[in-house]
Design an enzyme around this catalytic site. Structure first.
Site, short mmCIF file in Angstrom:
data_model
loop_
_atom_site.label_atom_id
_atom_site.label_comp_id
_atom_site.label_asym_id
_atom_site.label_seq_id
_atom_site.Cartn_x
_atom_site.Cartn_y
_atom_site.Cartn_z
N GLY A 1 -9.31 139.60 -1.21
CA GLY A 1 -10.52 139.73 -2.02
C GLY A 1 -10.30 140.02 -3.48
N THR A 2 -9.30 139.38 -4.07
CA THR A 2 -9.09 139.55 -5.52
C THR A 2 -8.90 138.19 -6.16
OG1 THR A 2 -7.71 140.56 -7.24
CG2 THR A 2 -6.63 140.15 -5.12
N HIS B 1 -6.41 151.25 -10.18
CA HIS B 1 -7.40 151.24 -11.27
C HIS B 1 -8.28 152.49 -11.25
CE1 HIS B 1 -7.06 146.55 -11.77
NE2 HIS B 1 -6.04 147.21 -12.28
N ARG C 1 -23.28 153.00 -11.51
CA ARG C 1 -22.39 152.46 -10.46
C ARG C 1 -21.89 153.57 -9.54
NH1 ARG C 1 -17.99 149.32 -13.24
NH2 ARG C 1 -17.30 148.93 -11.13
#
Ligand code: BJW
Length: 241
Positions: free
Chosen positions: A180-181, A113, A63
């Site tokens: 967008g969550t 995060h 990723r």
């Protein structure tokens, strides 16, 4: 750059994987999301990292490569424009581990995060910029300990970063925008209720479709981030104070 006067003095924007989807980075919980392909207990918990570090490192190494080439889209660029042109303070709190807000020009960004292009030594806690791969044997450049280097991301069960600064900003904001969550992951999913408890901020969700917590927002606008975010920013910057 002219500064646009509008009524909002403290704007907090929470972003999630959906804002980066049109930059080619996958989301987690959509039909083709990451957690439909990989068991999150195998890769996104401290127990998984302890049990099978090389498997977890391979997952993040792959990723990390995708993040290096990803480019921001019109949604990220609109938020950078808002920060530059707004008369108020603008803070982006992102759950995303990519650097697309920064690449687009946003400067006031909290990565709650973490950041996947960084690593951390669990022994000495030094954080590094790290565009390459990690293995379970990678030595820490600072303390030389082997086996303690890990992705600088927040796994399930770990405390997200900068929570004091985030709750401070939520208490002060007069506009809270969530983009967008899916509203599945706490504590971020609880931010809108935290803001509502203060009773003075307008709350808006901009998402492809209504999220889990859509009914908690005063206003919901559905559509792709590359369309709805620039349109909403234009609306704020164009509105008189
Ligand atoms: C578009 C779009 C387009 C698509 N345009 N939109 C039971 C109850 C309550 C809480 C818990 C519980 N059991 C455990 C917990 C706590 C746990 C948790 O919330 N679990 C839930 C799953 C229940 N949380 C934690 O463990 C957190 N730590 C914690 O709570 O510490 C204690 C604490 C206590 C008190 C205060 C503070 C802390 C840590 C969470 C760590 C999350 N980590 C991950 C992985 C990061 C590294 C990596 O990338 O691998 O973070 S998981 C993953 O989910 C990632 C994301 O940041 C996070 C959120 O996902 P996001 O961004 O919402 O993505 P999606 O895919 O879910 O949604 C995308 C949305 O976009 C969708 O709505 C689409 O429609 C939309 N979309 N295309 C606009 N083009």
């Amino acid at each position: 750059m002219p500064v646009a006067e509008h009524k909002f003095k403290h704007i907090v924007i929470l972003t999630g994987a959906g804002i980066s989807a049109e930059s080619g980075l996958g989301t987690f919980r959509d039909v083709d999301g990451l957690w439909t392909k990989v068991n999150l207990e195998d890769v996104a918990t401290p127990e998984a990292l302890a049990r099978n570090p090389d498997f977890v490192h391979e997952f993040y190494n792959a990723r990390r490569k995708d993040l290096l080439t990803a480019e921001p889209n019109d949604g990220h660029r609109a938020l950078a424009r808002l920060e530059k042109e707004s008369s108020g303070r603008v803070l982006v709190v992102t759950q995303n581990v990519d650097v697309l807000h920064e690449k687009a020009g946003s400067e006031n960004v909290i990565h709650m995060h973490g950041e996947m292009l960084k690593t951390r030594c669990d022994e000495c806690q030094v954080v590094y910029d790290w565009p390459g791969d990690l293995t379970s044997r990678t030595p820490c450049p600072e303390c030389a300990h082997e086996g303690a280097m890990r992705p600088h991301v927040v796994l399930f069960g770990e405390m997200p970063f900068e929570m004091g600064a985030i709750y401070g900003a939520l208490a002060q904001c007069d506009l809270f925008i969530s983009i967008g969550t899916s509203g599945n992951v706490y504590p971020a999913a609880g931010f809108v209720e935290e803001v509502r408890r203060g009773g003075r901020a307008h709350t808006v969700e901009l998402n492809l479709e209504p999220s889990e917590g859509a009914t908690l927002f005063a206003e919901c606008i559905n559509g792709p981030a590359t369309e709805v975010v620039p349109a909403y920013v234009e609306r704020i910057l164009g509105a008189p104070s």
